[in-house]
Design an enzyme around this catalytic site. Structure first.
Site, short mmCIF file in Angstrom:
data_model
loop_
_atom_site.label_atom_id
_atom_site.label_comp_id
_atom_site.label_asym_id
_atom_site.label_seq_id
_atom_site.Cartn_x
_atom_site.Cartn_y
_atom_site.Cartn_z
N GLY A 9 -8.56 2.89 -0.69
CA GLY A 9 -9.06 1.88 -1.62
C GLY A 9 -7.94 0.95 -2.02
O GLY A 9 -6.97 0.78 -1.30
N CYS A 10 -8.05 0.38 -3.19
CA CYS A 10 -7.06 -0.56 -3.70
C CYS A 10 -5.69 0.11 -3.81
O CYS A 10 -5.57 1.18 -4.40
CB CYS A 10 -7.50 -1.10 -5.06
SG CYS A 10 -6.30 -2.22 -5.79
N PHE A 11 -4.68 -0.52 -3.26
CA PHE A 11 -3.35 0.09 -3.30
C PHE A 11 -2.75 0.17 -4.70
O PHE A 11 -1.87 0.97 -4.96
CB PHE A 11 -2.36 -0.54 -2.33
CG PHE A 11 -2.27 -2.04 -2.27
CD1 PHE A 11 -2.47 -2.86 -3.35
CD2 PHE A 11 -1.93 -2.63 -1.06
CE1 PHE A 11 -2.36 -4.24 -3.27
CE2 PHE A 11 -1.81 -4.02 -0.96
CZ PHE A 11 -2.01 -4.82 -2.07
N TRP A 12 -3.24 -0.62 -5.64
CA TRP A 12 -2.72 -0.54 -7.01
C TRP A 12 -2.93 0.85 -7.59
O TRP A 12 -2.08 1.37 -8.31
CB TRP A 12 -3.41 -1.55 -7.92
CG TRP A 12 -3.20 -2.98 -7.58
CD1 TRP A 12 -2.24 -3.53 -6.75
CD2 TRP A 12 -3.98 -4.08 -8.06
NE1 TRP A 12 -2.39 -4.90 -6.70
CE2 TRP A 12 -3.44 -5.26 -7.49
CE3 TRP A 12 -5.07 -4.18 -8.91
CZ2 TRP A 12 -3.97 -6.52 -7.76
CZ3 TRP A 12 -5.58 -5.43 -9.18
CH2 TRP A 12 -5.04 -6.58 -8.62
#
Length: 174
Positions: A9-12
């Site tokens: 998913g989102c790397f953040w």
């Protein structure tokens, strides 16, 4: 030191959760698995590059075992969702592992098997060839620390970080 390249998913979110763990010397957000050379965030977001948002997690296996890195990975995202994580939809948000050696591939495969026992439904995390990892733009690096009150961080990253903190408390930085 060892480095695992993982997409979930989102790397953040992955970045924030891994930074909470002892033994991790570096987390780099970036792009991997596609055809575009030196992709930008805007290009990757279209889904047309083939790249996934990923993190390269460098850790000391004497402090934190690789199995913990991988079990945390399967805790902080839902590996049953194909090409998405929640409202983030597209192949750039796929669940994937990018082993850099046959030894890593075997360790990653064992982690997928353990994850299958933790989740209802099929784990769809792919094992993909480790192609060139492109470092994301600087503003993506350690995004959560730089933007703790940003809406996405509060709604999506904080619960994932809390899940890792609860499940891996013995490895949390104090």
């Amino acid at each position: 030191m060892e480095t695992y390249v993982l997409a979930g998913g989102c790397f953040w979110c992955l970045d924030a959760a891994y930074r909470a763990l002892n033994g991790i010397s570096e987390v780099v957000s970036g792009y991997i698995g596609g055809d575009t050379v030196n992709p930008t965030y805007e290009q990757v977001c279209t889904g047309a590059t083939g790249h996934a948002e990923a993190v390269a997690v460098t850790f000391d296996p004497e402090v934190i075992p690789g199995s913990v890195i991988l079990d945390a990975f399967f805790t902080m995202h839902d590996p049953r969702q194909l090409n998405r994580q929640g409202n983030d939809i597209g192949t750039q948000y796929r669940s994937a592992m990018f082993p850099t050696s046959p030894e890593q591939e075997a360790v990653f495969d064992e982690a997928r098997k353990r994850a299958a026992g933790l989740w209802d439904g099929d784990v769809v995390t792919t094992m993909e060839e480790a192609s060139t990892f492109y470092r994301a733009e600087e503003y993506h690096q350690d995004f959560f620390t730089k933007n703790p009150t940003q809406g996405y961080c509060l709604a999506v990253a904080v619960p994932k970080v809390n899940k890792v903190r609860a499940g891996f408390s013995e490895y949390i930085k104090r």
